[in-house]
Each structure stands twice: as C-alpha cells, then as structure tokens.
Design a protein around this motif. Structure first.
Motif, PDB file in Angstrom:
ATOM      1  N   CYS A 109      10.381  14.503  67.524  1.00 56.29           N
ATOM      2  CA  CYS A 109      10.667  13.683  66.351  1.00 56.29           C
ATOM      3  C   CYS A 109      11.439  14.543  65.365  1.00 56.29           C
ATOM      4  O   CYS A 109      11.639  15.727  65.595  1.00 56.29           O
ATOM      5  N   CYS A 131       8.574  16.787  62.448  1.00 51.71           N
ATOM      6  CA  CYS A 131       7.493  17.686  62.866  1.00 51.71           C
ATOM      7  C   CYS A 131       7.900  19.158  62.690  1.00 51.71           C
ATOM      8  O   CYS A 131       8.948  19.585  63.184  1.00 51.71           O
ATOM      9  N   CYS A 191      11.899   9.695  70.723  1.00 53.80           N
ATOM     10  CA  CYS A 191      11.108   9.656  69.494  1.00 53.80           C
ATOM     11  C   CYS A 191      10.299   8.371  69.510  1.00 53.80           C
ATOM     12  O   CYS A 191      10.863   7.270  69.527  1.00 53.80           O
ATOM     13  N   ASN A 224       7.520   7.976  67.295  1.00 55.65           N
ATOM     14  CA  ASN A 224       6.723   7.894  66.068  1.00 55.65           C
ATOM     15  C   ASN A 224       6.937   6.580  65.324  1.00 55.65           C
ATOM     16  O   ASN A 224       8.004   5.984  65.374  1.00 55.65           O
ATOM     17  N   TYR A 282       6.517   6.759  58.775  1.00 53.69           N
ATOM     18  CA  TYR A 282       7.155   8.078  58.797  1.00 53.69           C
ATOM     19  C   TYR A 282       8.672   7.869  58.800  1.00 53.69           C
ATOM     20  O   TYR A 282       9.332   8.050  59.825  1.00 53.69           O
ATOM     21  N   ASP A 327      11.538   9.628  60.634  1.00 52.30           N
ATOM     22  CA  ASP A 327      11.742   9.424  62.066  1.00 52.30           C
ATOM     23  C   ASP A 327      12.420   8.093  62.376  1.00 52.30           C
ATOM     24  O   ASP A 327      12.383   7.622  63.518  1.00 52.30           O
ATOM     25  N   GLN A 336       6.671   2.075  71.291  1.00 54.53           N
ATOM     26  CA  GLN A 336       5.778   3.162  71.690  1.00 54.53           C
ATOM     27  C   GLN A 336       5.272   3.027  73.132  1.00 54.53           C
ATOM     28  O   GLN A 336       4.405   3.770  73.567  1.00 54.53           O
ATOM     29  N   THR A 383       4.368  16.182  69.492  1.00 56.40           N
ATOM     30  CA  THR A 383       5.783  16.554  69.446  1.00 56.40           C
ATOM     31  C   THR A 383       5.851  18.047  69.135  1.00 56.40           C
ATOM     32  O   THR A 383       5.246  18.475  68.159  1.00 56.40           O
ATOM     33  N   ILE A 391       1.483  12.379  68.050  1.00 55.97           N
ATOM     34  CA  ILE A 391       2.354  11.204  67.983  1.00 55.97           C
ATOM     35  C   ILE A 391       1.810  10.327  66.858  1.00 55.97           C
ATOM     36  O   ILE A 391       0.604  10.138  66.735  1.00 55.97           O
ATOM     37  N   LYS A 392       2.692   9.802  66.045  1.00 54.37           N
ATOM     38  CA  LYS A 392       2.283   8.928  64.920  1.00 54.37           C
ATOM     39  C   LYS A 392       2.257   7.485  65.420  1.00 54.37           C
ATOM     40  O   LYS A 392       3.267   6.794  65.442  1.00 54.37           O
TER      41      LYS A 392
END
Length: 184
Positions: free
Chosen positions: A44, A47, A75, A77, A82, A85, A109, A120, A179-180
């Motif tokens: 991402c 991070c 990516c 996230n 966030y 990202d 996701q 990440t 991971i968000k």
C-alpha cells in the motif's frame, strides 16, 4: 500494529484475479504470469514498512523481471478510511517510485482474502506452475534502512525459483502493517 505472515504453504496454487491497474488496464493472473515464476505482492502507499523498503523492492523486482519472473503489486486497503491508499494516490505512488510492474487496485478486497494476505508488504512467490514457493520477507531491515551487507532474501529466493522451480526451505516471515479491512 505489526503483523507477520504465516509460513510458506509449498505447492499452494495461486488464485485467479481480474483487477484494474494504475495504468488503466485490467489485469488477470495469466497476464502477470512469468515464464520462470510469478511474484504477487500486497503493498500500500501509506505503510511505513512498505515506504521503508520501496526503493530496494523496485530494484529487486526489476532484476527479477529480467530473470523471467512476472510481477504485480496489489493494494487491498480500505481507501475510504485510509485515503492515502486511494486509486488516485496509487497512481502517484507508482509513478513516483518508477514501478516497472502493474500496481493493481483490489477495491472489493477479494484478492487479499483469497490469497490470505495479512500485511503490507506480503510476498507470494510462485514457480512457473503457479505453485507457492516463497512467503518470506524482502530482507532483514523491516522498515529501517538496510545495512550494506543485508541479504536480498526475496531476490535470492525468487532467483532460485526461476532456476529450479523450488523456493528455499528456510524462510523468515514478512512483517508489516495489517491489511486495512472494510467494516463488515
């Protein structure tokens, strides 16, 4: 919070995906697959672990591509919570760091879930048959600058995969930010 990846599940097959890249193309796993192996990286923009290694990562990827390793970064996230990202910021990040590989947006996701990505950076190195051979780290540095004599673990492992089809038995897990995930 720092998270470590699980140990390598040798032979596990790479899940298929279809994701948009920052170059506005749509990519599938078969588009990424290299003649001597494939590296899928979950990264991402924000991070500190990714930011700490990005220049070395881009260098190593360039050298791996010359060995016939296909590479993509994903990516996954939650960009709503966030915004660093976001897809637009992904485009800037890829350009700023000179990516020679597709940077893919996994808005749903689903790819992260199917791969079992946990942090990440999270590296998935596959042989030419798309069987997992590496789930380790880039090198020993974490998010700090690497010492001059740092072993290039990801590069050496994927070079071995390109040459033999098999990754090293001993691997040190990658560490990074979790991971968000989007709220359920």
């Amino acid at each position: 919070m720092a998270v470590k990846t699980p140990i390598c599940d040798f032979g596990w097959k790479a899940p298929a995906f279809e994701l948009p890249g920052t170059d506005m193309r749509l990519y599938t796993l078969s588009d990424i697959q290299g003649t001597n192996g494939t590296l899928i990286m979950f990264i991402c923009n924000h991070c500190p672990y990714v930011r700490g290694v990005i220049d070395r990562l881009v260098r190593d990827v360039r050298e791996l591509q010359a060995l016939g390793i296909g590479v993509a970064a994903i990516c996954s996230n939650d960009a709503e919570n966030y915004p660093e990202d976001s897809f637009e910021n992904m485009k800037r990040f890829a350009a700023e760091h000179g990516f020679t590989f597709p940077y893919l947006h996994d808005e749903s996701q689903q790819a992260a879930q199917e791969y079992g990505a946990v942090c990440t950076p999270d590296f998935f190195g596959f042989n030419r048959e798309l069987e997992l051979q590496y789930r380790g780290r880039l090198d020993e540095s974490g998010k700090a600058p690497a010492p001059p004599d740092a072993k290039r673990e990801l590069y050496e492992a994927m070079k071995q995969v390109a040459e033999t089809g098999h990754g090293p038995v001993e691997q040190t897990p990658s560490m990074g930010c979790s991971i968000k995930w989007k709220a359920a």
